[in-house]
Scaffold this motif. Structure first.
Motif, mmCIF file in Angstrom:
data_model
loop_
_atom_site.group_PDB
_atom_site.id
_atom_site.type_symbol
_atom_site.label_atom_id
_atom_site.label_comp_id
_atom_site.label_asym_id
_atom_site.label_seq_id
_atom_site.Cartn_x
_atom_site.Cartn_y
_atom_site.Cartn_z
ATOM 1 N N ASP A 90 12.939 17.441 41.061
ATOM 2 C CA ASP A 90 12.576 16.327 40.177
ATOM 3 C C ASP A 90 12.685 16.698 38.703
ATOM 4 O O ASP A 90 12.732 15.822 37.839
ATOM 5 C CB ASP A 90 11.142 15.870 40.456
ATOM 6 N N LYS A 91 12.690 17.995 38.431
ATOM 7 C CA LYS A 91 12.676 18.485 37.044
ATOM 8 C C LYS A 91 11.433 17.975 36.303
ATOM 9 O O LYS A 91 11.473 17.654 35.118
ATOM 10 C CB LYS A 91 13.938 18.045 36.279
ATOM 11 N N LYS A 92 10.305 17.903 37.030
ATOM 12 C CA LYS A 92 9.077 17.385 36.442
ATOM 13 C C LYS A 92 7.909 18.311 36.745
ATOM 14 O O LYS A 92 7.916 19.061 37.725
ATOM 15 C CB LYS A 92 8.774 15.979 36.973
ATOM 16 N N GLU A 93 6.892 18.224 35.893
ATOM 17 C CA GLU A 93 5.681 19.036 36.003
ATOM 18 C C GLU A 93 4.478 18.120 36.188
ATOM 19 O O GLU A 93 4.397 17.054 35.582
ATOM 20 C CB GLU A 93 5.508 19.856 34.719
ATOM 21 N N VAL A 94 3.543 18.532 37.053
ATOM 22 C CA VAL A 94 2.262 17.841 37.172
ATOM 23 C C VAL A 94 1.150 18.872 37.015
ATOM 24 O O VAL A 94 1.348 20.068 37.243
ATOM 25 C CB VAL A 94 2.108 17.111 38.523
ATOM 26 N N VAL A 95 -0.021 18.381 36.615
ATOM 27 C CA VAL A 95 -1.216 19.219 36.514
ATOM 28 C C VAL A 95 -2.255 18.622 37.449
ATOM 29 O O VAL A 95 -2.520 17.411 37.405
ATOM 30 C CB VAL A 95 -1.754 19.264 35.071
ATOM 31 N N LEU A 96 -2.830 19.451 38.320
ATOM 32 C CA LEU A 96 -3.809 18.934 39.272
ATOM 33 C C LEU A 96 -5.026 18.369 38.542
ATOM 34 O O LEU A 96 -5.377 18.803 37.443
ATOM 35 C CB LEU A 96 -4.238 20.029 40.247
ATOM 36 N N SER A 97 -5.668 17.409 39.182
ATOM 37 C CA SER A 97 -6.750 16.667 38.531
ATOM 38 C C SER A 97 -7.974 17.538 38.258
ATOM 39 O O SER A 97 -8.672 17.344 37.263
ATOM 40 C CB SER A 97 -7.158 15.471 39.401
ATOM 41 N N ASP A 98 -8.271 18.470 39.157
ATOM 42 C CA ASP A 98 -9.455 19.317 39.012
ATOM 43 C C ASP A 98 -9.068 20.707 38.536
ATOM 44 O O ASP A 98 -8.009 21.235 38.885
ATOM 45 C CB ASP A 98 -10.178 19.449 40.356
ATOM 46 N N LYS A 99 -9.957 21.300 37.763
ATOM 47 C CA LYS A 99 -9.754 22.692 37.362
ATOM 48 C C LYS A 99 -10.077 23.597 38.539
ATOM 49 O O LYS A 99 -10.842 23.230 39.441
ATOM 50 C CB LYS A 99 -10.622 23.039 36.154
ATOM 51 N N VAL A 100 -9.482 24.791 38.554
ATOM 52 C CA VAL A 100 -9.637 25.699 39.686
ATOM 53 C C VAL A 100 -10.152 27.047 39.207
ATOM 54 O O VAL A 100 -10.093 27.384 38.017
ATOM 55 C CB VAL A 100 -8.308 25.874 40.454
ATOM 56 N N ARG A 101 -10.657 27.804 40.161
ATOM 57 C CA ARG A 101 -11.143 29.169 39.893
ATOM 58 C C ARG A 101 -10.036 30.186 40.149
ATOM 59 O O ARG A 101 -9.880 31.140 39.405
ATOM 60 C CB ARG A 101 -12.355 29.446 40.778
ATOM 61 N N GLU A 102 -9.281 29.981 41.220
ATOM 62 C CA GLU A 102 -8.119 30.808 41.533
ATOM 63 C C GLU A 102 -7.279 30.091 42.578
ATOM 64 O O GLU A 102 -7.742 29.132 43.204
ATOM 65 C CB GLU A 102 -8.528 32.201 42.024
ATOM 66 N N PHE A 103 -6.048 30.575 42.779
ATOM 67 C CA PHE A 103 -5.178 29.932 43.760
ATOM 68 C C PHE A 103 -4.195 30.955 44.302
ATOM 69 O O PHE A 103 -3.959 32.007 43.708
ATOM 70 C CB PHE A 103 -4.418 28.761 43.121
ATOM 71 N N ASP A 104 -3.599 30.615 45.427
ATOM 72 C CA ASP A 104 -2.536 31.449 46.001
ATOM 73 C C ASP A 104 -1.683 30.554 46.891
ATOM 74 O O ASP A 104 -2.092 29.453 47.268
ATOM 75 C CB ASP A 104 -3.113 32.615 46.802
ATOM 76 N N ILE A 105 -0.491 31.031 47.217
ATOM 77 C CA ILE A 105 0.401 30.284 48.098
ATOM 78 C C ILE A 105 0.793 31.167 49.272
ATOM 79 O O ILE A 105 0.732 32.403 49.201
ATOM 80 C CB ILE A 105 1.653 29.767 47.360
ATOM 81 N N SER A 106 1.196 30.534 50.360
ATOM 82 C CA SER A 106 1.567 31.250 51.578
ATOM 83 C C SER A 106 2.892 31.985 51.372
ATOM 84 O O SER A 106 3.670 31.646 50.475
ATOM 85 C CB SER A 106 1.685 30.270 52.745
ATOM 86 N N PRO A 107 3.177 32.999 52.191
ATOM 87 C CA PRO A 107 4.431 33.753 52.037
ATOM 88 C C PRO A 107 5.688 32.892 52.087
ATOM 89 O O PRO A 107 6.683 33.216 51.434
ATOM 90 C CB PRO A 107 4.377 34.742 53.205
ATOM 91 N N ASN A 108 5.663 31.777 52.862
ATOM 92 C CA ASN A 108 6.853 30.927 52.912
ATOM 93 C C ASN A 108 6.914 29.938 51.755
ATOM 94 O O ASN A 108 7.837 29.133 51.660
ATOM 95 C CB ASN A 108 6.929 30.186 54.249
ATOM 96 N N GLY A 109 5.908 29.966 50.877
ATOM 97 C CA GLY A 109 5.913 29.141 49.675
ATOM 98 C C GLY A 109 5.551 27.695 49.890
ATOM 99 O O GLY A 109 5.692 26.878 48.975
ATOM 100 N N GLU A 110 5.052 27.342 51.081
ATOM 101 C CA GLU A 110 4.832 25.930 51.398
ATOM 102 C C GLU A 110 3.369 25.500 51.316
ATOM 103 O O GLU A 110 3.078 24.330 51.097
ATOM 104 C CB GLU A 110 5.371 25.625 52.798
ATOM 105 N N GLN A 111 2.435 26.416 51.533
ATOM 106 C CA GLN A 111 1.020 26.059 51.594
ATOM 107 C C GLN A 111 0.266 26.636 50.389
ATOM 108 O O GLN A 111 0.565 27.742 49.917
ATOM 109 C CB GLN A 111 0.383 26.572 52.884
ATOM 110 N N LEU A 112 -0.724 25.876 49.930
ATOM 111 C CA LEU A 112 -1.517 26.249 48.761
ATOM 112 C C LEU A 112 -2.978 26.365 49.170
ATOM 113 O O LEU A 112 -3.503 25.508 49.882
ATOM 114 C CB LEU A 112 -1.359 25.179 47.674
#
Length: 657
Positions: free
Chosen positions: A196-218
């Motif tokens: 899409d060539k677009k950026e979004v910012v999630l509605s809530d602030k977070v403490r930390e995050f990570d993604i799965s090895p296949n890059g699909e799950q947050l």
């Protein structure tokens, strides 16, 4: 794989802390600090043992990450130098330094952005191709993502999407969070979609995050809650997903095994990071064996901290902080009641048998935002008045008035006050006691010192107290510096400074010198640069001035900026960077950052920064209300002004041309 002995001390780290494996598990991308303290991105080929540069060291680069389809490498680069000006004209700030960058790993492909960007319909075909990196011309296939620059952290590439965290402004806290957040739910989480060539910012602030090895799950943490969602859904909904239920999650801890691990980690962190590889002449292996033997006899996590503290105490060095950890079941909720404070000193009047309000604390001329319970325009309360009753209970001299001030947050009490020792004519006011009146007392002390100096010097000398070398201390310095920099002299009070790391920020201001004057028609000439003072400075330091406050005193003296009055400081300058967390959320700091002067001698540690003029505040003088160190500083600054009076440069005649 690679190594560097360059310390990136402007951002508090040195080891290789960010690296990423490629999808083929052959290549590793990592950042490495260079001689100019910028981090450079490299690729390492485990098959050949060779490394290749992705960037040069002109900009500072971090967080390399491969996307899951193997076409791109992403990283964050500090290459935006748009300036935010300081309102006071003293400095500038690079407010949003980072941009997100993408590297095309394969040669011959169209740029990812712009009019010629490829359609993502060919994505599936591209994914089927074997992973490869075309090293030739790689540095020319680096592009910025079409997003605004910001304060960016923790970039992670997923499957066709890139995620990173940001904060609105870079504060002192973020210096120690370059690679790992430290528990605050303050981060904005960005997701950029390459299709899409677009950026979004999630509605809530977070403490930390990570993604799965296949890059699909947050997976995201907010406060103490954890949520999971697919990266695609998070991008579409801007939400955190489904909250994970951890209420019934139970795990078993073998305390002796865990305590052994924590002890061994502590011992190893000192083995690897203590500033002196010789451990001040101690046999560190023997020290570990000696104190490890205590572990079978321990009965609490607190005792383990004591044992580790004793071990590191053998090094006879400062900043060996050890604390925290899992102390067992959480304590019950704290009582909502506390002992309220009226922001006043009570003194017994023996003749009347009553309490007088000897001192009342509230807003000062400089700090009008302070709130004192007894200082309001609608209260006719003065120092010297009598406190006759609290909530209707009469008070006599010697009574414990604190037992009448047991309150909950927001609860008010009634105080009965009169200018004379009698209930007749007394007035009763409803006030809200404070949980803590220390700020009121502190700023009253500063204001009293300013008044004392004004009186003794006829207003020619300014005064400031700097209680820490951090962002708060810089702010306090600038506040007083703006007010007093053109005085004939300034007394800087560093007593009880708790340290930090910003002492050279202050030295920079003190060393600025007047070079010329600006003249506008009909206006008084003004100084250039306007931030330069008159050069007459005296510093007060005592035994409670520690760490970076001591570095300031030593720097001040070494550069001959002025005279230091007082006694030697605390003596703890081997500082700490990159504290380590134990498995149970305890913390171990390793004293890893020592200082020596240009003369080739270790400074301050175990000795303190020495004053030029030795003056101690003996207990008798202090009890009598005298501050001998401040009195001596006033005497010295007046001598300096007499020897070096402010010069008055006359405006020359205007030129005839």
């Amino acid at each position: 794989m690679d190594s560097s002995n360059q310390m990136k001390n402007d951002e508090f780290y040195w080891e290789i802390s960010d690296y990423a494996w490629a999808p083929d598990s052959r290549w590793i991308a990592y950042s490495l600090v260079q001689y100019n303290r910028n981090s450079q991105i490299f690729l390492y080929d485990t098959a050949t043992g060779k490394r290749s540069a992705v960037t040069d060291d002109f900009y500072d680069n971090l967080y390399p990450s491969f996307d899951a389809d193997g076409r791109h490498l992403y990283f964050v680069s500090s290459r935006n130098f748009g300036v935010q000006m300081d309102f006071y004209e003293d400095n500038h700030v690079i407010a949003t330094p980072q941009q997100v960058m993408v590297v095309q790993l394969r040669a011959g492909e169209k740029p990812p952005f712009g009019a010629d960007a490829p359609e993502e319909k060919s994505e599936k075909k591209a994914e089927a191709e074997p992973f490869r990196i075309d090293l030739e011309g790689l540095e020319k296939r680096v592009y910025p993502l079409p997003v605004d620059p910001g304060n960016y952290f923790y970039l992670k590439a997923g499957k066709g999407k890139i995620l990173w965290a940001s904060v609105d402004k870079f504060t002192e806290d973020e210096y120690e969070e370059i690679f790992n957040p430290r528990g605050a739910t303050k981060w904005d989480l960005h997701i950029f979609d390459m299709a899409d060539k677009k950026e979004v910012v999630l509605s809530d602030k977070v403490r930390e995050f990570d993604i799965s090895p296949n890059g699909e799950q947050l997976i995201v943490r907010k406060e103490s809650d954890m949520s999971t969602i697919s990266v695609d859904k998070a991008y579409q909904s801007k939400g955190l997903g489904e909250r994970l239920s951890l209420e019934t999650f139970v795990y078993r801890v073998e305390l002796q095994e865990e305590w052994n691990q924590i002890f061994n980690d502590c011992w190893r962190w000192y083995r690897d990071f203590f500033y002196d590889a010789g451990f001040h002449g101690r046999d560190w292996k023997a020290m570990g064996e000696k104190y490890r033997a205590y572990i079978p006899y321990l009965s609490s996590r607190e005792e383990l901290n004591w044992v580790m503290s004793q071990m590191v105490g053998e090094l006879c060095v400062s900043h060996t902080y050890i604390g925290g950890g899992d102390y067992g079941p959480a304590a019950g909720p704290r009582s909502p009641l506390y002992t309220g404070l009226l922001g006043a000193d009570l003194a017994p009047d023996s003749a009347a048998g009553l309490y007088k309000l000897a001192r009342i604390y509230g807003p000062t001329e400089i700090n009008l935002n302070l709130v004192g319970p007894l200082v309001r325009p609608d209260l006719a309360v003065r120092e010297g008045d009598y406190l006759l009753a609290i909530n209707g209970v009469p008070l006599k001299a010697g009574d414990d008035h604190f037992k009448l001030l047991q309150v909950a947050q927001g609860q008010k009490v009634k105080v009965t006050i009169n200018a004379r020792p009698a209930m007749e004519g007394a007035k009763t006011y409803e006030v809200e006691p404070l949980r803590n009146d220390q700020p009121l007392r502190y700023f009253r002390w500063i204001q009293d010192n300013i008044r004392k100096i004004n009186q003794a010097t006829n207003g020619r000398v300014g005064y400031m107290h700097i209680n820490a070398m951090g962002s708060g201390g810089i702010g306090e310095f600038d506040k007083y510096w703006r007010a007093f920099r053109y005085k004939d002299g300034i007394i800087l009070d560093l007593r009880r400074n708790s340290g930090g790391w910003t002492e050279y920020f202050l030295i920079d201001k003190l060393e600025r010198e007047l070079t010329s004057f600006n003249v506008l028609r009909g206006m008084v000439p003004f100084r250039y640069p306007g931030t330069a003072g008159n050069g007459n400075y005296v510093l007060i330091s005592n035994e409670n001035n520690g760490s970076d406050g001591e570095a300031f005193a030593d720097h001040f003296k070494t550069r001959q900026i002025g005279t230091v009055v007082g006694v030697p400081s605390w003596g703890g300058l081997v500082g700490v960077l990159n504290g380590q967390m134990t498995i149970d959320n305890g913390r171990v700091e390793q004293s890893n950052n020592a200082f020596y002067g240009r003369e080739g001698k270790w400074i301050v540690e175990n000795h303190g920064a020495d004053p030029d003029i030795l003056v101690d505040n003996d207990p008798g003088s202090a009890v009598a209300g005298r501050d001998l160190q401040l009195e001596k500083a006033i005497e010295v600054i007046l001598e300096k002004i007499q020897k070096n009076p402010p010069k008055s440069w006359e405006r020359p005649p205007y030129p005839k041309k």
